[in-house]
Every structure is written in structure tokens, then in C-alpha cells.
Design an enzyme around this catalytic site. Structure first.
Site, short mmCIF file in Angstrom:
data_model
loop_
_atom_site.label_atom_id
_atom_site.label_comp_id
_atom_site.label_asym_id
_atom_site.label_seq_id
_atom_site.Cartn_x
_atom_site.Cartn_y
_atom_site.Cartn_z
N HIS A 80 -35.70 -21.97 20.88
CA HIS A 80 -34.61 -22.20 19.92
C HIS A 80 -33.99 -23.58 20.11
O HIS A 80 -33.77 -24.32 19.15
CB HIS A 80 -33.51 -21.15 20.11
CG HIS A 80 -33.91 -19.78 19.66
ND1 HIS A 80 -33.17 -19.04 18.79
CD2 HIS A 80 -34.98 -19.02 19.98
CE1 HIS A 80 -33.76 -17.88 18.57
NE2 HIS A 80 -34.86 -17.84 19.30
N HIS A 99 -15.09 1.38 5.82
CA HIS A 99 -14.86 1.57 7.27
C HIS A 99 -16.16 1.43 8.05
O HIS A 99 -17.26 1.56 7.51
CB HIS A 99 -14.17 2.92 7.51
CG HIS A 99 -12.67 2.77 7.39
ND1 HIS A 99 -11.87 2.53 8.48
CD2 HIS A 99 -11.87 2.77 6.31
CE1 HIS A 99 -10.61 2.40 8.06
NE2 HIS A 99 -10.58 2.54 6.75
N HIS A 153 0.87 -1.18 0.00
CA HIS A 153 0.00 0.00 0.00
C HIS A 153 0.91 1.23 0.00
O HIS A 153 1.59 1.49 0.99
CB HIS A 153 -0.86 -0.04 1.27
CG HIS A 153 -1.97 0.95 1.27
ND1 HIS A 153 -1.98 2.04 2.10
CD2 HIS A 153 -3.10 1.02 0.55
CE1 HIS A 153 -3.09 2.74 1.89
NE2 HIS A 153 -3.79 2.14 0.96
C1 HCA Z 1 -5.38 4.85 4.77
C2 HCA Z 1 -6.69 5.08 4.09
C3 HCA Z 1 -7.39 3.88 3.51
C4 HCA Z 1 -6.88 3.54 2.13
C5 HCA Z 1 -7.74 2.56 1.39
C6 HCA Z 1 -7.30 2.26 -0.01
C7 HCA Z 1 -8.86 4.31 3.45
O1 HCA Z 1 -5.38 4.40 5.90
O2 HCA Z 1 -4.37 5.15 4.18
O3 HCA Z 1 -6.13 2.39 -0.32
O4 HCA Z 1 -8.15 1.85 -0.81
O5 HCA Z 1 -9.64 3.83 4.26
O6 HCA Z 1 -9.16 5.16 2.63
O7 HCA Z 1 -7.27 2.76 4.35
CU CU Z 2 -8.92 2.24 5.46
#
Ligand code: HCA
Ligand code: CU
Length: 380
Positions: free
Chosen positions: A290, A196, A72
Site C-alpha cells: 500500500h 439505527h 422532536h
Molecule cells: C425515539 C425513536 C426514534 C424516532 C425517529 C423519528 C426512532 O428515540 O424517539 O422521529 O423519525 O429511532 O424511531 O429515534
Molecule cells: Cu432513533
């Protein structure tokens, strides 16, 4: 059949959870367990984060797992180069596109985002690596801005575009609309969703994204991540198991409990009580109505078969809600023969006893045996 990739980000998003610190050995072990389960992608942090992180990434790559290891990384030259200098399968790029992140995080204009991302994407493609581009905070981004950036990165050759709900604001319907729109505009690239859990909609949103056309779903073990995390691996697996079982054909679902337990132990926490599949009580039945039905046919109150996950069903009879049928079942398993009238009295006695606190299985057994002996001494 549609294909679906699960991307597990326990080693990246999961390390952003306040309680997480994984040692090198633990990072490697988690990668092994994820691979045994069968996830498509294992996301790791940017190697630029620290020398230890770079070392862990290389150690994981050296395992030659079937799961693809993806790093990432920010859309920054140094980060991309550092990732290309490792043996990762691909790079997951991200750039904030919402007004909030552009103002308070990186300060770029939309055109600048595209201009900076495009040469890096080309470079990654030329290096023969997989590349995905995510518009961070997609669900608070202006649609025209999103399309401007995606047009450019798709043109530059990304294989997937990511739609993260970074702040957990989206509803399942909004996810459905945006993913559908993006899927029809870019039919030749994959779509990744990352949801999230700030409002508790992460699993619902992630499944909604899949049904709208996303082909890669982000999860973490137990849903750990920044703030209160993202969709949990077991939550997504439970939905797929029920509605799209063919997509899990290559998975070894019996690994799930061990994986959640391992990560819980690393974090020094219990598996949360409400975790699908892996919570200690996920297959425990209590109320008399149940337990009676479940003992006749588990399907009555179970949509997931615990044996497929290598775990056992539990019928709890030590509460004030216990029922005759389940108590009778237990008495038989203890080798006792009771008349219907005796069974009613035993059930009543057990319920009364449980009014002062629920009993464990052992306590229930002791109670039943003692009641039976007492009854015997009264009879004889
Ligand atoms: C982060 C943000 C991320 C990236 C998700 C992604 C988010 O922690 O850097 O790269 O698709 O929730 O936007 O986790
Ligand atoms: Cu994230």
C-alpha cells in the site's frame, strides 16, 4: 439535480446515548459547529423535556443559524403547544406504528394514531411551521397500517414523512423497497430516513434510502444515539462525497474533524477507530504494498482526499509489514543517500526491529539515523 437535506440529531438522538450529557454551552457550541458544516436541519429534543432543554432550544434559535432548528415531539397536545411556544422552525412528530410499540409503548389502535395526529398537524401548519410525521418502528409495521396513517397525515398537510428503522432491523434491500413504494405513493411530500445501527447496517441503509428516493437523511456526530446509535454524519458525508459530490457543494467539510473531536471531548471518549474520515487512522497507510503505491499516487488506495477535510495523510513505516519503497522515501526525507543495497539492508533491519513491536514515527526516524551512523562508522 436532486436535493438532499441532512438532519443532524446529535442534540436529540445523540443525547439518548448512554455517555451523553451536554451542558447549555456545549449544546450551543454543537449547534454552531453543525451550522458551520452546513447541515440543513438541527434536531433538538422536545422543549417539554425540561426547563433547561427549553432554555437551550431558545438559545440555539437565537443564534439565527442557517440550519433549521426542528423539535422532536410526541403527537401530544401539550408537547406540540410547548414546541410552538418556542422559536423553532418546525416540529418533527412521531408515533409508533408497529404492533410492538402499539402494544407495549402507547397502546393506541392505528385509527386512533391518525385521528390524534391529524388535528395537531393542521395546527402546526396553521401556525406557519414546518411539520414532519414519522411512523416510529416503520420497518416492523404492517404495510397497510403504515399507509393508513400516512394517507391521513399527508392529507392533513405534512411536508415530510419519516421512515425510521427504530430497532435497526432492516436490510438495505428492504429499505430500498419500502422507500421506493412510499416515494411513488406520495410524490408531493419529502421522505426522511432514520437508521439505527444494531446490526451495523445504518450507513448502508441510509444511503439505500437516499437512492430509493428519500430526501432527508438523519445522522448524528459519530453515530451516537440510543443503544449503539444511528448512521454517523461522517459516514454519510463520505458516501455522498464519493457518489454525489454536488450535494455537498454548500458544505464546509473541513469542519467535520473539529465537530467530531468536540463531541468526543464532551463525552470523554476517543473518536472511534473506525469512524469514516475522522478516525485518527482514517488516512494512515501501513503495508508495504500500500505505502509504495500511495507514495506514487494516493489515489491508489484512497477514495477520499484528506486535504478536502483539512487532515493529513500518514504513511506508517514502523511495522513488520513495512516496505523498501516507503523506507527509502523516509530516508530521503531525513536527508540520507542510500544505495539500493543499503536500502534493502536498512529495510530488513527495520522489519526485524518491528518484530518486537511497531515503532512510532519518531522511533523510526531515530532507528534510521542510528542505523545510518552505525553504517558510517563501519565504512570509515
Ligand atoms: C425515539 C425513536 C426514534 C424516532 C425517529 C423519528 C426512532 O428515540 O424517539 O422521529 O423519525 O429511532 O424511531 O429515534
Ligand atoms: Cu432513533
Amino acid at each position: 439535480m436532486r436535493s438532499l437535506a441532512i438532519l443532524d440529531s446529535t442534540l436529540r438522538e445523540g443525547e439518548q446515548f448512554i455517555k451523553t450529557y451536554f451542558s447549555l454551552e456545549q449544546r450551543v457550541m454543537i449547534a454552531r459547529l453543525l451550522d458551520r458544516l452546513g447541515v440543513t436541519f438541527i434536531e433538538v429534543p422536545s422543549p417539554i423535556a425540561s426547563p433547561e432543554t427549553r432554555e437551550a432550544i431558545q438559545a440555539i434559535c437565537a443564534l439565527n443559524l442557517s440550519s433549521h432548528v426542528v423539535a422532536h415531539v410526541r403527537c401530544v397536545e401539550a408537547d406540540v403547544q410547548a414546541a410552538l411556544d418556542t422559536d423553532v422552525y418546525g416540529l418533527n412528530l412521531f408515533f409508533g406504528t408497529s404492533q410492538e410499540l402499539r402494544s407495549y409503548s402507547h397502546g393506541r389502535r392505528i385509527e386512533q394514531i391518525a385521528t390524534e395526529a391529524v388535528p395537531l398537524i393542521r395546527r402546526i401548519r396553521e401556525a406557519g411551521r414546518y411539520v414532519r410525521f414519522s411512523a416510529e418502528d416503520a420497518f416492523r409495521s404492517d404495510l397497510v397500517d403504515l399507509l393508513t396513517v400516512f394517507d391521513a397525515v399527508v392529507d392533513a398537510g405534512v411536508e415530510r414523512i419519516g421512515l425510521p428503522d427504530t430497532v435497526g432491523i432492516a436490510t438495505p434491500r428492504q429499505v430500498d423497497r419500502l422507500v421506493s413504494l412510499i416515494a411513488s405513493r406520495y410524490p408531493n411530500v419529502g421522505i426522511e430516513f432514520h437508521g439505527h445501527n444494531d446490526t451495523g447496517c445504518a450507513i448502508a441503509n441510509t444511503i439505500s434510502a437516499f437512492e430509493a428516493g428519500a430526501d432527508c437523511l438523519d445522522v448524528t456526530v459519530m453515530g451516537i444515539g440510543e443503544r449503539n446509535g444511528i448512521a454517523s454524519l461522517s459516514g454519510i458525508i463520505s458516501q455522498l462525497y464519493i457518489h454525489y459530490p454536488d450535494l455537498l457543494a454548500t458544505y464546509d467539510l473541513t469542519q467535520l474533524v473539529e465537530l467530531d473531536q468536540y463531541v468526543a471531548d464532551c463525552l470523554n471518549i476517543n473518536i472511534p477507530y473506525n469512524m469514516p474520515i475522522t478516525a485518527p487512522s482514517a488516512f494512515t497507510h501501513r503495508a508495504g504494498v500500500h505505502t509504495k503505491a500511495v507514495l506514487r499516487n494516493p489515489h491508489a488506495y484512497e477514495i477520499l482526499n484528506p486535504t478536502d477535510f483539512g487532515v493529513a495523510r500518514h504513511v506508517d513505516i514502523g511495522s513488520r509489514f513495512t516496505g523498501r519503497y516507503a523506507v527509502g522515501h523516509r530516508a530521503v526525507s531525513l536527508g540520507l543517500q542510500l544505495t539500493p543495497e543499503e536500502l534493502s539492508r536498512l529495510t530488513q533491519a527495520l522489519k526485524e526491529r518491528a518484530e518486537s513491536g511497531s515503532l512510532s514515527d519518531e522511533e523510526v526516524n531515530t532507528f534510521i539515523l542510528a542505523w545510518y551512523e552505525e553504517k558510517g562508522s563501519l565504512v570509515w
